[in-house]
Design a protein around this motif. Structure first.
Motif, PDB file in Angstrom:
ATOM      1  N   CYS A  86      38.065  40.225  53.551  1.00 54.83           N
ATOM      2  CA  CYS A  86      37.484  39.094  53.968  1.00 54.83           C
ATOM      3  C   CYS A  86      36.399  38.521  52.984  1.00 54.83           C
ATOM      4  O   CYS A  86      35.089  38.131  53.301  1.00 54.83           O
ATOM      5  CB  CYS A  86      36.748  39.079  55.320  1.00 54.83           C
ATOM      6  SG  CYS A  86      37.785  39.298  56.730  1.00 54.83           S
ATOM      7  N   LEU A  87      36.811  38.589  51.408  1.00 54.23           N
ATOM      8  CA  LEU A  87      35.913  38.153  50.442  1.00 54.23           C
ATOM      9  C   LEU A  87      36.785  37.253  49.697  1.00 54.23           C
ATOM     10  O   LEU A  87      37.839  37.086  49.638  1.00 54.23           O
ATOM     11  CB  LEU A  87      35.635  39.369  49.592  1.00 54.23           C
ATOM     12  CG  LEU A  87      34.622  40.398  50.138  1.00 54.23           C
ATOM     13  CD1 LEU A  87      34.803  41.686  49.063  1.00 54.23           C
ATOM     14  CD2 LEU A  87      33.216  39.942  50.389  1.00 54.23           C
ATOM     15  N   PRO A  88      35.860  36.234  48.892  1.00 53.17           N
ATOM     16  CA  PRO A  88      36.748  35.514  47.936  1.00 53.17           C
ATOM     17  C   PRO A  88      37.267  36.314  46.946  1.00 53.17           C
ATOM     18  O   PRO A  88      36.680  37.147  46.295  1.00 53.17           O
ATOM     19  CB  PRO A  88      35.606  34.605  47.281  1.00 53.17           C
ATOM     20  CG  PRO A  88      34.477  34.776  48.095  1.00 53.17           C
ATOM     21  CD  PRO A  88      34.678  36.127  48.989  1.00 53.17           C
ATOM     22  N   VAL A  89      38.578  36.165  46.771  1.00 48.74           N
ATOM     23  CA  VAL A  89      39.408  36.935  45.583  1.00 48.74           C
ATOM     24  C   VAL A  89      39.955  35.710  44.655  1.00 48.74           C
ATOM     25  O   VAL A  89      40.536  34.915  45.132  1.00 48.74           O
ATOM     26  CB  VAL A  89      40.499  37.692  46.290  1.00 48.74           C
ATOM     27  CG1 VAL A  89      41.221  38.615  44.975  1.00 48.74           C
ATOM     28  CG2 VAL A  89      39.866  38.639  47.123  1.00 48.74           C
ATOM     29  N   HIS A  90      39.508  35.960  43.276  1.00 46.48           N
ATOM     30  CA  HIS A  90      39.783  34.916  42.430  1.00 46.48           C
ATOM     31  C   HIS A  90      40.892  35.591  41.358  1.00 46.48           C
ATOM     32  O   HIS A  90      40.767  36.744  41.133  1.00 46.48           O
ATOM     33  CB  HIS A  90      38.699  34.515  41.498  1.00 46.48           C
ATOM     34  CG  HIS A  90      37.533  34.020  42.338  1.00 46.48           C
ATOM     35  ND1 HIS A  90      37.267  33.056  42.925  1.00 46.48           N
ATOM     36  CD2 HIS A  90      36.329  34.663  42.443  1.00 46.48           C
ATOM     37  CE1 HIS A  90      36.154  32.769  43.498  1.00 46.48           C
ATOM     38  NE2 HIS A  90      35.531  34.004  43.595  1.00 46.48           N
ATOM     39  N   LEU A  91      41.827  34.888  40.954  1.00 43.46           N
ATOM     40  CA  LEU A  91      42.981  35.208  39.890  1.00 43.46           C
ATOM     41  C   LEU A  91      42.217  34.841  38.790  1.00 43.46           C
ATOM     42  O   LEU A  91      42.022  33.488  38.686  1.00 43.46           O
ATOM     43  CB  LEU A  91      44.161  34.929  40.296  1.00 43.46           C
ATOM     44  CG  LEU A  91      44.884  35.431  41.684  1.00 43.46           C
ATOM     45  CD1 LEU A  91      45.877  34.579  41.877  1.00 43.46           C
ATOM     46  CD2 LEU A  91      45.433  36.984  41.230  1.00 43.46           C
ATOM     47  N   TRP A  92      42.250  35.551  37.479  1.00 39.75           N
ATOM     48  CA  TRP A  92      41.934  35.202  36.303  1.00 39.75           C
ATOM     49  C   TRP A  92      43.020  35.484  35.187  1.00 39.75           C
ATOM     50  O   TRP A  92      43.372  36.635  35.473  1.00 39.75           O
ATOM     51  CB  TRP A  92      40.501  35.896  35.889  1.00 39.75           C
ATOM     52  CG  TRP A  92      39.792  35.354  34.717  1.00 39.75           C
ATOM     53  CD1 TRP A  92      39.986  35.838  33.559  1.00 39.75           C
ATOM     54  CD2 TRP A  92      39.212  34.016  34.518  1.00 39.75           C
ATOM     55  NE1 TRP A  92      39.359  35.208  32.661  1.00 39.75           N
ATOM     56  CE2 TRP A  92      38.732  34.226  33.370  1.00 39.75           C
ATOM     57  CE3 TRP A  92      39.028  33.310  35.675  1.00 39.75           C
ATOM     58  CZ2 TRP A  92      38.244  32.968  32.608  1.00 39.75           C
ATOM     59  CZ3 TRP A  92      38.374  32.228  34.968  1.00 39.75           C
ATOM     60  CH2 TRP A  92      38.021  31.846  33.766  1.00 39.75           C
ATOM     61  N   ASP A  93      43.188  34.628  34.132  1.00 40.54           N
ATOM     62  CA  ASP A  93      44.215  34.950  33.252  1.00 40.54           C
ATOM     63  C   ASP A  93      43.786  35.877  32.388  1.00 40.54           C
ATOM     64  O   ASP A  93      42.716  36.028  31.985  1.00 40.54           O
ATOM     65  CB  ASP A  93      44.398  33.541  32.390  1.00 40.54           C
ATOM     66  CG  ASP A  93      45.456  33.697  31.377  1.00 40.54           C
ATOM     67  OD1 ASP A  93      46.044  34.661  30.960  1.00 40.54           O
ATOM     68  OD2 ASP A  93      45.662  32.692  30.784  1.00 40.54           O
ATOM     69  N   GLU A  94      44.670  36.956  32.638  1.00 36.65           N
ATOM     70  CA  GLU A  94      44.541  38.179  31.749  1.00 36.65           C
ATOM     71  C   GLU A  94      45.132  38.510  30.371  1.00 36.65           C
ATOM     72  O   GLU A  94      45.256  39.551  30.025  1.00 36.65           O
ATOM     73  CB  GLU A  94      44.533  39.500  32.599  1.00 36.65           C
ATOM     74  CG  GLU A  94      46.127  40.014  32.905  1.00 36.65           C
ATOM     75  CD  GLU A  94      46.031  41.418  33.412  1.00 36.65           C
ATOM     76  OE1 GLU A  94      46.998  41.711  33.010  1.00 36.65           O
ATOM     77  OE2 GLU A  94      45.186  41.698  34.159  1.00 36.65           O
ATOM     78  N   ARG A  95      45.814  37.341  30.128  1.00 37.40           N
ATOM     79  CA  ARG A  95      46.757  37.728  28.893  1.00 37.40           C
ATOM     80  C   ARG A  95      46.183  38.509  27.697  1.00 37.40           C
ATOM     81  O   ARG A  95      44.862  38.034  27.208  1.00 37.40           O
ATOM     82  CB  ARG A  95      47.093  36.197  28.107  1.00 37.40           C
ATOM     83  CG  ARG A  95      48.504  35.997  28.933  1.00 37.40           C
ATOM     84  CD  ARG A  95      48.839  34.515  28.504  1.00 37.40           C
ATOM     85  NE  ARG A  95      47.849  33.378  29.082  1.00 37.40           N
ATOM     86  CZ  ARG A  95      48.181  32.170  28.952  1.00 37.40           C
ATOM     87  NH1 ARG A  95      49.210  31.607  28.350  1.00 37.40           N
ATOM     88  NH2 ARG A  95      47.286  31.149  29.615  1.00 37.40           N
ATOM     89  N   LEU A  96      46.758  39.513  27.464  1.00 39.37           N
ATOM     90  CA  LEU A  96      46.365  40.353  26.311  1.00 39.37           C
ATOM     91  C   LEU A  96      44.862  41.029  26.645  1.00 39.37           C
ATOM     92  O   LEU A  96      44.258  41.596  25.553  1.00 39.37           O
ATOM     93  CB  LEU A  96      46.198  39.528  24.734  1.00 39.37           C
ATOM     94  CG  LEU A  96      47.479  38.844  24.489  1.00 39.37           C
ATOM     95  CD1 LEU A  96      47.145  37.959  23.151  1.00 39.37           C
ATOM     96  CD2 LEU A  96      48.476  39.617  24.223  1.00 39.37           C
TER      97      LEU A  96
END
Length: 136
Positions: A86-96
């Protein structure tokens, strides 16, 4: 409140944590995925212990910006975290990010055995630091 960064992998999950001001990211640990579901228990314990208010999960995109099978797995993982904690979960571009972490460790002349132990934690730190920098 602190922000947690995760570098999700098939065998290991690198974990990083921000300072209370959200300025810097530090590697915390590597969670070994030896049995199904243990990673969620450990992440929940770390969230509680460090009073984490949100989570950033690295999203591996293809070089052309599309999302492949590995990215879809990470998106599913992030969804499970969002529902269970029950927390905000962000996706972040992790290329390389892992490549960059590996290169930094090689340049620092860290042995192959030690690199394997810390590369995921360092990649999680890079992911989280990039996210923190974007918020400023």
């Amino acid at each position: 409140m602190k922000i947690m960064g995760l570098d999700y992998g098939d065998r290991r999950i690198g974990v990083a944590l921000s300072d209370v001001f959200g300025w810097t990211a530090q590697g915390l640990e590597v969670i070994e995925r030896r049995r199904e579901g243990i990673e969620f228990e450990r992440i929940a314990a770390l969230v509680k212990e460090h009073e984490v208010s949100e989570i950033v999960v690295g999203l591996p995109k293809n070089m052309n910006g599309t999302i492949g099978p590995r990215g879809e797995i990470c998106m599913e993982f992030a969804g499970i975290l969002r529902e269970s904690l029950c927390l905000p979960v962000h996706l972040w571009d992790e290329r390389l990010s892992t490549v960059s972490a590996e290169r930094t460790l090689v340049e620092a002349d860290v042995s192959r055995k030690k690199r394997k132990q810390v590369v995921d934690k360092m990649a999680a730190s890079l992911i989280l630091q990039n996210y923190l920098d974007s918020k400023r």
